[in-house]
Scaffold this active site. Structure first.
Site: not given
Length: 137
Positions: A108, A97-99, A104, A22, A17, A95, A77, A9-10, A84, A74, A71
């Site tokens: 997270r 993540h950009i940040s 944070r 990001y 954003r 996995e 978390h 998402p997002n 699963d 959200a 990725n």
């Protein structure tokens, strides 16, 4: 080699954003350059804001692809279902993540994906995806 990037998402809003977190590059622009640079790899991309669609894509690709770069944003978390699904498939998942999620908010810091992932790459901006791709190579 067949690899898919699955974004949650997002992430369709990258470039617009929170550029201070990001960056200002769209994922589509980054993906185009990645495909051009690694043109010997069959690289695909999928993005959804819907948890069930991400689970379905993991199940669809999770037995026939050589690697999945995930990725879940959200959902990382919050989604036991995505965790699963990663556990249920045989294709290795990295996995990303950009940040740096650990710099944070504390919520997270938890990932339902990490325990079942081949590895985790966090905090290198969009370069995190390329690092994951190199790990599969």
């Amino acid at each position: 080699m067949k690899i898919i990037i699955i974004n949650g998402p997002n992430l369709n809003l990258l470039g617009k954003r929170e550029p201070e977190i990001y960056g200002d590059e769209t994922f589509e622009d980054f993906y185009f350059l990645l495909k051009k640079k690694y043109n010997t790899i069959e690289l695909q991309y999928f993005q959804s804001n819907i948890e069930g669609e991400i689970i379905s894509k993991l199940q669809e690709t999770g037995f026939t692809y050589d690697g999945i770069i995930l990725n879940a944003a959200a959902y990382t978390h919050t989604s036991i279902g995505i965790g699963d699904a990663v556990k249920a498939i045989s294709t290795p998942v990295i996995e990303v993540h950009i940040s740096n999620t650990f710099s944070r908010e504390s919520f997270r810091h938890q990932s339902y994906i990490s325990p079942n992932a081949k590895g985790v790459i966090i905090g290198f901006g969009l370069k995190s995806y390329e690092l994951a791709l190199k790990a599969f190579l």
